[in-house]
Enzyme design. Structure first.
Site, PDB file in Angstrom:
ATOM      1  N   LYS A 343       0.844  -1.101  -0.016  1.00  0.00           N
ATOM      2  CA  LYS A 343       0.132  -0.158   0.118  1.00  0.00           C
ATOM      3  C   LYS A 343       1.040   1.507  -0.128  1.00  0.00           C
ATOM      4  O   LYS A 343       1.833   1.146   0.347  1.00  0.00           O
ATOM      5  CB  LYS A 343      -0.940  -0.086   0.931  1.00  0.00           C
ATOM      6  N   ARG A 378      -4.050  -9.829   4.767  1.00  0.00           N
ATOM      7  CA  ARG A 378      -4.547  -9.993   3.397  1.00  0.00           C
ATOM      8  C   ARG A 378      -3.347  -9.304   2.526  1.00  0.00           C
ATOM      9  O   ARG A 378      -2.845  -8.494   2.615  1.00  0.00           O
ATOM     10  CB  ARG A 378      -5.718  -8.949   3.137  1.00  0.00           C
TER      11      ARG A 378
END
Ligand code: HH2
Length: 406
Positions: A343, A378
């Site tokens: 991210k 995740r």
């Protein structure tokens, strides 16, 4: 800004970590007063009409109380400090109707029980499957069948490529697959239902035939959820926090599992306002309320996981604050899922590196998240993550129970 308006009337209790050092387990560092030393901070919220009863119930207890300021009228918030035993005894007494509002007592008991839990939780998935969560961090492999996801967009657009990648992630040790047909990266526009279905449904059908791995589908749409659950998917991963009643009804009817994630607004708008008065309090309240709404609509509590939504409407500083204090979410009593993989905030920490250069930082962040209470990670890179997590076992922290503070 404060907690979301819809959460204001709620009765709520949560542990607030003073320190995030795993060695002292998040307790208040020795110092200020005998009551506080080595103790815990419990934040409680309740209607103003209960205030005198709550204050009376605290009289003579080894629990100190600090007001947290209040808006006019309800609710009142108190920050209580004390040893775990004292907080527990107080919550239990209230819960049994001895000296204060039982509803607050039950919330206190649930929060303490969830936060300090040492035994695994049972997670109920669609198709009658059950999973034990908490013995070691589980890995959810990301499989985006989109042209535009921020990292893997366009890689697995064809059915065969997507199925092959999914099976490869399973052989690398994925405990779940999370199939996504719509990018939720900041600024992304919504997609027609038919397009999303065309992307995910064939992949779910094939993976169900060729593997026994639990399949999650990353969708916000009731129509998509219904179709994939009927095709054998086990879990709906809704970045929209189960805000749509129709989606909650589908999940309840199909008896599926669901991830409840925090996001403010929608992917298109979420980065336009990333200011929070108290980001941890707001996200806790939001998830607490969403869990209740889900249960009210018939979704079993055992079917739910919670997720703070790293990168979804949060500033750089907020993402790190949420990760540092991730363990606080355990007071919600459900498995904590977190997605940090590749991210933007990791790229920022590296001084401006794109998604392709964020593997090592993703592994480091996954390990830190597991240390701080994540039950499910995740990730895009399943094998490297499993290898990185393998150092937890010899460190005596493989099971999250083992990593819980004393
Ligand atoms: N992050 C993304 C998508 N779905 N779901 C949950 N529960 N938690 C997350 O942190 C999360 C999520 C974003 O990652 P990715 O799927 O790789 O990107 P995109 O949304 O661009 O497809």
């Amino acid at each position: 800004m404060g907690p979301p308006a819809a959460g204001r009337g709620l009765v709520e209790a949560r542990i607030e970590l003073e320190s995030t050092d795993p060695d002292d387990g998040g307790r208040i560092p020795p110092g200020s007063s005998p009551v506080e030393e080595g103790g815990w901070t419990l934040r409680v919220r309740f209607p103003a009409t209960w205030e005198s009863a709550v204050r009376q119930s605290l009289a003579g207890k080894t629990i100190s109380s600090l007001p947290l300021g209040r808006t006019t009228g309800s609710p009142v918030e108190l920050r209580l400090r004390g040893a775990r035993k004292a907080l527990h005894a107080w919550g239990k007494a209230l819960g049994e109707g001895r000296g204060g509002p039982p509803k607050l007592g039950r919330e206190v008991e649930d929060a303490l029980h969830g936060f300090f839990r040492r035994s695994p939780l049972s997670l109920r998935l669609g198709g009658g499957r059950k999973l034990r969560v908490g013995e070691r961090p589980l890995v959810m492999g990301v499989l985006n069948v989109t042209p535009d996801s921020f990292y893997d967009g366009g890689r697995y657009a064809g059915l065969e490529d997507a199925v092959e990648e999914g099976l490869a992630l399973v052989s690398e040790g994925a405990d779940f697959l999370d199939v996504g047909g719509e990018s939720t990266r900041p600024g992304a526009s919504p997609l027609p239902v038919a397009t999303e279905l065309r992307r995910v449904l064939p992949v779910v059908e094939r993976l169900r035939r060729e593997s026994s791995v639990p399949i999650s589908v990353d969708t916000r749409r009731p129509e998509v959820a219904k179709a994939v659950l009927r095709a054998g998917a086990h879990l709906i991963n809704d970045v929209g926090g189960l805000r749509l009643p129709a989606l909650r009804r589908v999940i309840a009817r199909e008896e599926a599992g669901a991830v409840v994630m925090h996001m403010r607004g929608t992917p298109r708008t979420m980065q336009s306002d990333t200011r929070y008065t108290d980001v941890r309090a707001e996200i806790f309240s939001y998830l607490h309320e969403r869990l209740r709404a889900a249960e009210k609509d018939g979704i079993s509590r055992e079917a739910l996981l919670v997720d703070p939504g790293i990168g979804f409407g949060k500033s750089y500083a907020a993402n790190w604050e949420l990760l540092r204090h991730l363990r606080e979410l355990r007071a919600l009593g459900r498995p904590v899922l977190v997605g940090v993989s590749r991210k933007g905030f990791l790229g920022e920490a590296l001084g401006g590196v794109g998604p392709d250069g964020r593997l090592e930082a993703s592994l480091a962040a996954a390990l830190l998240a597991a240390e701080r209470g994540a039950d499910v990670l995740r990730v895009h890179d399943v094998a490297p993550t499993r290898r990185a997590l393998s150092v937890l076992a010899p460190m005596g922290r493989a099971g999250l129970a083992a990593a819980s503070p004393p």
